[in-house]
Design an enzyme around this catalytic site. Sequence first.
Site, PDB file in Angstrom:
ATOM      1  N   SER A  67       0.821  -1.200  -0.014  1.00 51.43           N
ATOM      2  CA  SER A  67       0.009   0.101  -0.081  1.00 51.43           C
ATOM      3  C   SER A  67       0.975   1.427   0.102  1.00 51.43           C
ATOM      4  CB  SER A  67      -0.810  -0.090   1.310  1.00 51.43           C
ATOM      5  OG  SER A  67      -1.818  -1.047   1.190  1.00 51.43           O
TER       6      SER A  67
HETATM    7  N1  SAH Z   1      -1.189  -4.733   4.118  1.00 48.85           N
HETATM    8  C1  SAH Z   1      -0.424  -5.059   2.706  1.00 48.85           C
HETATM    9  C2  SAH Z   1      -1.136  -4.468   1.578  1.00 48.85           C
HETATM   10  C3  SAH Z   1      -1.651  -5.838   0.842  1.00 48.85           C
HETATM   11  S1  SAH Z   1      -2.686  -5.410  -0.440  1.00 48.85           S
HETATM   12  C4  SAH Z   1       0.827  -4.526   2.751  1.00 48.85           C
HETATM   13  O1  SAH Z   1       1.156  -3.428   3.703  1.00 48.85           O
HETATM   14  O2  SAH Z   1       1.737  -4.577   2.013  1.00 48.85           O
HETATM   15  C5  SAH Z   1      -3.977  -6.470  -0.261  1.00 48.85           C
HETATM   16  C6  SAH Z   1      -3.799  -7.889   0.294  1.00 48.85           C
HETATM   17  O3  SAH Z   1      -4.835  -8.574   0.658  1.00 48.85           O
HETATM   18  C7  SAH Z   1      -2.768  -8.883  -0.681  1.00 48.85           C
HETATM   19  O4  SAH Z   1      -1.874  -9.509  -0.496  1.00 48.85           O
HETATM   20  C8  SAH Z   1      -4.187  -9.864  -0.992  1.00 48.85           C
HETATM   21  O5  SAH Z   1      -3.534 -11.220  -1.468  1.00 48.85           O
HETATM   22  C9  SAH Z   1      -4.765 -10.026   0.383  1.00 48.85           C
HETATM   23  N2  SAH Z   1      -6.181 -10.646   0.435  1.00 48.85           N
HETATM   24  C10 SAH Z   1      -7.131 -10.548  -0.363  1.00 48.85           C
HETATM   25  N3  SAH Z   1      -8.272 -10.920   0.255  1.00 48.85           N
HETATM   26  C11 SAH Z   1      -8.024 -11.747   1.047  1.00 48.85           C
HETATM   27  C12 SAH Z   1      -8.759 -12.506   2.063  1.00 48.85           C
HETATM   28  N4  SAH Z   1      -9.894 -12.610   1.941  1.00 48.85           N
HETATM   29  N5  SAH Z   1      -7.807 -12.757   3.128  1.00 48.85           N
HETATM   30  C13 SAH Z   1      -6.512 -12.797   3.403  1.00 48.85           C
HETATM   31  N6  SAH Z   1      -5.848 -11.669   2.499  1.00 48.85           N
HETATM   32  C14 SAH Z   1      -6.412 -11.318   1.275  1.00 48.85           C
END
Ligand code: SAH
Length: 218
Positions: A67
Site C-alpha cells: 500500500s
Molecule cells: N497490508 C499490505 C497490503 C496488501 S494488498 C501491505 O502492507 O503490503 C492486499 C492483500 O490482501 C493482498 O496480499 C491480497 O492477497 C490479500 N487478500 C485479499 N483478500 C484476502 C482475504 N480474503 N484474506 C486474506 N488476505 C486477502
Amino acid sequence: MRTFEDTYRHKGLRRQLVDVVRKKGITDERVLEAILQLPRHFFMDSAFDKIAYEDRAFPIGEGQTISQPYTVAYQSQLMEVKPFDKVLEIGTGSAYQACVLAEMGAQVYTIERQKKLFDINKQFPLLRKYPALKFFYGDGFEGLPTYAPFDKVIVTAAAPFIPPRLVEQLKPGGRMVIPVGEGQVQRMLRLTRQAEGPATQEIFDNFSFVPMIEGKHS
Ligand code: SAH
C-alpha cells in the site's frame, strides 16, 4: 532480489517521506515515527530501492501491492493503536502495514490468502525483530476465531461488504478500519462495536485497494 542494508541515504529518503505524509494531513506522531524507523525498501525488490520512499503503492508479485505510505499512515492513525493492543490485520501482503503496527507496540495477527506471499514472509529476516507479529495463511473473511476477541481489526483489501465474522471478533468498544466498495474506489469506514446493539460507523475518505477475495489461494 532483496537486500537488507539500511544506509544514511535511505534514512534521509525516509525523513522526506515522513514530511510528505505529514503535509498530506497525518498528525499522529507515533505513526510518523514508525514510518521513519521502518526500512520500506526491505519490503520490495532491490531494483526499486529509491522508489520505495516515494508516496505510492507498488507491485509485490501475485498481482498484489504494498500500500501507499499515506494510505498505511491514514489507516494506522484511524486505528488509534495503543501499546499491547491486540490487532487483527486482513491482507498481509508485503507485511509493511503489519510492521508499522508492531513498531507502534501492537500485538499483530495478520492473515494472507495467497500462499506464495505468506511463504515469502517466512524468509524475511526483518520480521524476527517483531516477536509480537504472527502470520497466518487463511481467508480473512473468517478472521481468527481461536485468537479472538481483538481490540482492533484492520482490513487492507477492498471489502465488498463488512464481513460479519470480523465484527463478531471485536471486543466491545473495539474498532475496525476497513475500505468498503466493489468498484475502483472504496470508502474508508471505522466501526466501533458497542456492548449492545449495532456497531456505530464513521465515514472517511476514498481510497483504491486491490479486492478482498473469498477463500484461500494455493
Ligand atoms: N497490508 C499490505 C497490503 C496488501 S494488498 C501491505 O502492507 O503490503 C492486499 C492483500 O490482501 C493482498 O496480499 C491480497 O492477497 C490479500 N487478500 C485479499 N483478500 C484476502 C482475504 N480474503 N484474506 C486474506 N488476505 C486477502
